[in-house]
Write a protein that holds these residues in place. Structure first.
Motif, mmCIF file in Angstrom:
data_model
loop_
_atom_site.group_PDB
_atom_site.id
_atom_site.type_symbol
_atom_site.label_atom_id
_atom_site.label_comp_id
_atom_site.label_asym_id
_atom_site.label_seq_id
_atom_site.Cartn_x
_atom_site.Cartn_y
_atom_site.Cartn_z
ATOM 1 N N GLY A 233 0.850 -1.186 0.000
ATOM 2 C CA GLY A 233 0.000 0.000 0.000
ATOM 3 C C GLY A 233 0.882 1.230 0.000
ATOM 4 N N VAL A 234 0.641 2.141 -0.924
ATOM 5 C CA VAL A 234 1.448 3.370 -1.015
ATOM 6 C C VAL A 234 0.647 4.512 -0.397
ATOM 7 N N MET A 235 1.253 5.182 0.595
ATOM 8 C CA MET A 235 0.554 6.273 1.286
ATOM 9 C C MET A 235 1.139 7.628 0.911
ATOM 10 N N TYR A 236 0.256 8.615 0.836
ATOM 11 C CA TYR A 236 0.691 9.987 0.578
ATOM 12 C C TYR A 236 -0.188 10.930 1.387
ATOM 13 N N LEU A 237 0.417 11.661 2.280
ATOM 14 C CA LEU A 237 -0.281 12.663 3.104
ATOM 15 C C LEU A 237 -1.536 12.096 3.780
ATOM 16 N N GLY A 238 -1.353 10.942 4.454
ATOM 17 C CA GLY A 238 -2.437 10.386 5.257
ATOM 18 C C GLY A 238 -3.434 9.516 4.529
ATOM 19 N N ARG A 239 -3.273 9.368 3.199
ATOM 20 C CA ARG A 239 -4.240 8.567 2.428
ATOM 21 C C ARG A 239 -3.529 7.488 1.609
ATOM 22 N N LEU A 240 -4.238 6.383 1.369
ATOM 23 C CA LEU A 240 -3.711 5.353 0.469
ATOM 24 C C LEU A 240 -3.953 5.789 -0.969
ATOM 25 N N VAL A 241 -2.905 5.798 -1.799
ATOM 26 C CA VAL A 241 -3.099 6.176 -3.204
ATOM 27 C C VAL A 241 -3.036 4.970 -4.141
ATOM 28 N N GLU A 242 -2.414 3.879 -3.657
ATOM 29 C CA GLU A 242 -2.374 2.655 -4.477
ATOM 30 C C GLU A 242 -2.216 1.458 -3.567
ATOM 31 N N LEU A 243 -2.932 0.375 -3.894
ATOM 32 C CA LEU A 243 -2.876 -0.863 -3.116
ATOM 33 C C LEU A 243 -2.884 -2.007 -4.119
ATOM 34 N N ALA A 244 -1.785 -2.778 -4.157
ATOM 35 C CA ALA A 244 -1.662 -3.804 -5.201
ATOM 36 C C ALA A 244 -0.765 -4.944 -4.729
ATOM 37 N N PRO A 245 -0.911 -6.135 -5.342
ATOM 38 C CA PRO A 245 0.051 -7.208 -5.063
ATOM 39 C C PRO A 245 1.466 -6.733 -5.431
ATOM 40 N N ALA A 311 -11.201 9.049 -5.211
ATOM 41 C CA ALA A 311 -11.471 7.933 -4.286
ATOM 42 C C ALA A 311 -10.614 6.735 -4.695
ATOM 43 N N LEU A 312 -10.350 5.858 -3.739
ATOM 44 C CA LEU A 312 -9.580 4.643 -4.020
ATOM 45 C C LEU A 312 -10.506 3.659 -4.729
ATOM 46 N N MET A 313 -10.287 3.484 -6.047
ATOM 47 C CA MET A 313 -11.181 2.638 -6.848
ATOM 48 C C MET A 313 -10.433 1.438 -7.420
ATOM 49 N N GLU A 314 -11.197 0.387 -7.692
ATOM 50 C CA GLU A 314 -10.591 -0.856 -8.196
ATOM 51 C C GLU A 314 -10.442 -0.811 -9.719
ATOM 52 N N PHE A 315 -9.215 -1.116 -10.186
ATOM 53 C CA PHE A 315 -8.940 -1.222 -11.629
ATOM 54 C C PHE A 315 -8.143 -2.493 -11.853
ATOM 55 N N GLN A 316 -8.700 -3.452 -12.576
ATOM 56 C CA GLN A 316 -7.995 -4.697 -12.945
ATOM 57 C C GLN A 316 -7.254 -5.314 -11.760
ATOM 58 N N GLY A 317 -7.948 -5.474 -10.647
ATOM 59 C CA GLY A 317 -7.370 -6.187 -9.502
ATOM 60 C C GLY A 317 -6.479 -5.370 -8.578
#
Length: 330
Positions: A233-245, A311-317
């Motif tokens: 999970g990549v965080m930037y200024l208190g928020r998750l910007v990307e979450l991936a295997p 918003a943190l949205m799902e794209f191709q897994g």
């Protein structure tokens, strides 16, 4: 597979205002820092989730929220189906504490210099009533020291008699004393030399295999993350910007900030790929940018990015919070 740890919309706000009298005299408003702002993720049993990002992005605050050192301003942390904040207030709270432990960043500050290693590691055992007498405590401490590659005789020494890497092993042994299922590791190797880092990380990987441990691993070092994580999970200024295997994130980073972080890693294999160093500074968390917090540093930003928070949205897994990805511009 059900998740062992579920975090939903977790937030923590700190009041960093000047004292009341100063505010009145200088006519200054109260000031708040949104250290963690709506973070959600899950960790499956036996897996490792790594949280990465620059200093001050809220990684360590997430770690402290998970083990109950901070109280969340909003959101929930569920551990094995239980709401941890509600459980901590009941008699079951002790049992919950036993099942989740934390390894801290600084091996020099996290061990009491006046205590022998025996007392440091035996403290959680005595606290949770897991040993009946001193002989049993010594026996168990000896086993724990061996599990992290130290000798049972080391229990009679004081922390100052060990190197940084050995101290961190003692910290790991103390965290493992209560036979936890979940370990929160807050940059456990950042204070160590590179060669020692590898030894400590290998011990942690071995222990995970042997005991089926689940880790939340906090780091700013992507090379370390590549070695230990299943998911990032990549965080930037208190928020998750990307979450991936992990493999997806390293091979096909989607968010411009993730790309920037990966481009900053030295290219050891001399592949000749073009690299852009990390641009700009992290904004002041007291006065974060409007819209997407990353837009002042982003090469793909447009008017929507500066006004509307993605918003943190799902794209191709994978999950990404980026208007440019959503609109297919990158």
């Amino acid at each position: 597979m059900t998740a062992l740890v579920e975090v939903k919309d977790l937030a923590k706000t700190f009041d960093v205002s000047a004292p009341w009298l100063n505010r009145v005299i200088e006519r200054r408003p109260r000031e708040f820092v949104h250290a963690v702002d709506g973070v959600s993720f899950e960790i499956e049993r036996g897996h490792t989730l790594a949280l990465v990002g620059e200093s001050g992005c809220g990684k360590s605050t997430v770690a402290r929220l998970l083990v109950g050192l901070y109280k969340p301003s909003r959101g929930t942390v569920r551990f094995d189906g239980q709401d941890t904040e509600a459980a901590m207030r009941t008699a079951e709270g002790r049992a919950l504490h036993r099942r989740m432990q934390m390894i801290f960043q600084d091996p020099y500050a996290s061990l009491n210099p006046r205590w022998k290693v025996l007392d440091i590691i035996a403290e959680p055992l005595r606290e949770h009533g897991m040993v009946k007498n001193d002989d049993e405590a010594k026996q168990r401490v000896g086993e724990l020291l061996q599990s992290v590659g130290l000798a049972p005789a080391d229990m009679e020494k004081f922390p100052h008699q060990f190197s940084g890497g050995q101290r961190q092993r003692i910290s790991i042994a103390r965290a493992l004393a209560t036979q936890p299922e979940f370990l929160v590791c807050d940059e456990p190797t950042s204070a160590l030399d590179v060669s020692v880092q590898a030894q400590v990380l290998n011990i942690m990987k071995d222990l995970q295999r042997q005991q089926g441990l689940t880790y939340l691993f906090i780091s700013h070092n992507l090379a370390v993350v590549r070695h230990v994580a299943d998911e990032v999970g990549v965080m930037y200024l208190g928020r998750l910007v990307e979450l991936a295997p992990k493999t997806r994130l390293f091979e096909q980073p989607r968010h411009p900030y993730t790309r920037m972080l990966l481009d900053a890693i030295p290219d050891i294999h001399m592949t000749g790929r073009s690299r852009t160093p990390v641009q700009g500074e992290v904004p002041n968390p007291l006065n974060p940018p409007s819209g997407c917090a990353f837009h002042p540093r982003c090469p793909h930003a447009n008017a929507r990015c500066s006004s509307e928070r993605p918003a943190l949205m799902e794209f191709q897994g994978i999950r990404v919070a980026c208007h440019a990805v959503e609109e297919g511009r990158i």
